[in-house]
Scaffold this motif. Structure first.
Motif, PDB file in Angstrom:
ATOM      1  N   LEU A   2       7.921  13.891 -14.311  1.00 57.75           N
ATOM      2  CA  LEU A   2       7.549  15.232 -13.858  1.00 57.75           C
ATOM      3  C   LEU A   2       6.633  15.907 -14.867  1.00 57.75           C
ATOM      4  N   ALA A   3       6.949  15.711 -16.127  1.00 59.42           N
ATOM      5  CA  ALA A   3       6.107  16.284 -17.176  1.00 59.42           C
ATOM      6  C   ALA A   3       4.692  15.752 -17.057  1.00 59.42           C
ATOM      7  N   LEU A   4       4.596  14.471 -16.849  1.00 62.02           N
ATOM      8  CA  LEU A   4       3.280  13.856 -16.705  1.00 62.02           C
ATOM      9  C   LEU A   4       2.515  14.481 -15.540  1.00 62.02           C
TER      10      LEU A   4
ATOM     11  N   THR B 227      16.335  11.434 -17.937  1.00 60.93           N
ATOM     12  CA  THR B 227      15.286  11.656 -18.929  1.00 60.93           C
ATOM     13  C   THR B 227      13.942  11.151 -18.419  1.00 60.93           C
ATOM     14  N   THR B 228      13.970   9.980 -17.827  1.00 56.56           N
ATOM     15  CA  THR B 228      12.731   9.408 -17.317  1.00 56.56           C
ATOM     16  C   THR B 228      12.160  10.258 -16.183  1.00 56.56           C
TER      17      THR B 228
ATOM     18  N   ARG C  65      13.380  16.666  -9.345  1.00 57.72           N
ATOM     19  CA  ARG C  65      13.853  15.882 -10.478  1.00 57.72           C
ATOM     20  C   ARG C  65      14.925  14.890 -10.043  1.00 57.72           C
TER      21      ARG C  65
ATOM     22  N   GLY D 193       3.631  19.191 -19.982  1.00 60.81           N
ATOM     23  CA  GLY D 193       4.663  19.133 -18.951  1.00 60.81           C
ATOM     24  C   GLY D 193       6.049  19.392 -19.517  1.00 60.81           C
TER      25      GLY D 193
ATOM     26  N   LYS E 255      12.401  13.409 -16.013  1.00 62.47           N
ATOM     27  CA  LYS E 255      11.740  14.535 -16.678  1.00 62.47           C
ATOM     28  C   LYS E 255      10.395  14.108 -17.232  1.00 62.47           C
ATOM     29  N   LEU E 256      10.364  12.908 -17.765  1.00 67.81           N
ATOM     30  CA  LEU E 256       9.112  12.395 -18.302  1.00 67.81           C
ATOM     31  C   LEU E 256       8.046  12.321 -17.222  1.00 67.81           C
TER      32      LEU E 256
ATOM     33  N   GLN F 244       8.553  22.471 -18.536  1.00 73.00           N
ATOM     34  CA  GLN F 244       9.929  22.273 -18.094  1.00 73.00           C
ATOM     35  C   GLN F 244      10.896  22.984 -19.024  1.00 73.00           C
TER      36      GLN F 244
END
Lengths: 199, 199
Positions: B162-164, B156-157, B133, A167, B159-160, A171
């Motif tokens: 969303l990455a997950l 940042t969180t 986001r 992920g 993004k974390l 991004q």
DNA sequence: ATATACATACCAACCGGTCGGTATTGTATG
DNA sequence: CATACAATACCGACCGGTTGGTATGTATAT
């Protein structure tokens, strides 16, 4: 090595290089074999002497990429001491992957997309992918037995970590200069580790 | 709505439907306009009456998908109470996305890949993506001020998280039947929340 | 009558792959 | 050392097939 072999190998790498940048810039379908040859400075004859099809040169690039990734990961494992530390140093790896490719990052997406259509490519993707997962899974198990990690389900956690890596990579693809992804990765892993660490 | 408009709209949706499944099955490039028309049961004349190019029908599908996603997310926000709970219900959303598409999941990758080449598509992707986001970022901030979350960096969180989500989606693409991704998502969020929750 | 919605026929461009041929290097022979 | 032969590496014209897009005709509703 022969003079002939030497020349041969050089053209081969030129073709691979040319194909890599071309695929990255315009995608697999939009890149003609003729264009690859033009960039490489050779002709179609040379191309089809070295590769039996456009598909094959693509697969070759794919394999090389996967191999590189795997070796980077195994290197990582040998250098560190505790599992949490190991996980944290992952952020460096992600950063490296992001930087290494720079302009030609989209080729990874190309790999993925084509894998979805082509069973051959898919297999070439799945196998290493599962190995990565197993590698992480082992790491987690190790962390649990060494007492640095909570008793979580190793395989699930491995998926979680891989998901995070994937992920963040994606991004990063969208927003290459928008943020310090190194920092984001670092912080994300910190948060994750807070949930994983035995204290 | 008169008879003509009705017919027109029906052909339009038929074309969109046909294009969606075709793109998903074979990708953008490998799908000919003729094939789309055949599946839709109309001719090229109809196609180019409704869409000025193959690219345009693709963009139309893209926009609709993004809109759908966004509305699902905003719906989610209204129904829940505390932020951690909200985050957990995310797993349902991911599952829905995975199920909704089923066979035609690869089209999302197609969206992404094309976005990398085409600035128009890219813009259509980035804008909603940033909105997602921001939405998450607000969620986190809210959680912090309501005292259910630790004082982490909201962006940042976001993004974390969303990455997950992205990473799990992608793994689900590779391994559709290999695992219960609903459960993996749930557990992953649990672990993450352990690191986020204020206690 | 006129606009809308679609059908049919067609084209120019392109593309992956082939193939007959050539140039260069390596090797066996006398 | 010279000659003949062979293998390798590469050239580039060419082809069959496909594709996005267009030009033009027609039927139906308003």
């Amino acid at each position: 090595m022969n003079k002939q072999q030497q020349r041969s190998e050089e053209t081969r790498t030129r073709l691979l290089k040319a194909a890599e940048t071309s695929f990255a810039q315009h995608g697999f379908d939009a890149t003609g074999v003729a264009k690859i040859c033009q960039v490489a400075g050779v002709t179609k004859g040379a191309f089809y002497h070295h590769f039996s099809s456009k598909q094959e040169i693509f697969l070759e690039l794919f394999r090389r990429w996967l191999e590189g990734l795997e070796s980077q990961m195994t290197n990582l494992r040998e250098e560190t001491v505790s599992v949490p530390e190991e996980l944290l140093s992952m952020s460096g790896l992600i950063q490296e992957v992001l930087q290494a490719a720079e302009d030609q990052l989209p080729i990874y997406l190309e790999f993925w997309t084509r894998a979805m259509r082509d069973p051959t490519v898919m297999q070439a993707l799945i196998d290493p992918f599962h190995r990565y997962r197993d590698l992480f899974s082992e790491m987690i198990s190790e962390g649990i037995s060494e007492g640095t990690l909570k008793k979580v389900h190793p395989e699930t956690t491995a998926k979680l970590i891989l998901a995070l890596a994937l992920g963040l990579l994606i991004q990063g693809l969208i927003d290459p200069r928008g943020d310090d992804w190194q920092r984001v990765t670092q912080e994300s892993l910190q948060i994750l580790l807070t949930g994983l660490r035995e204290r």
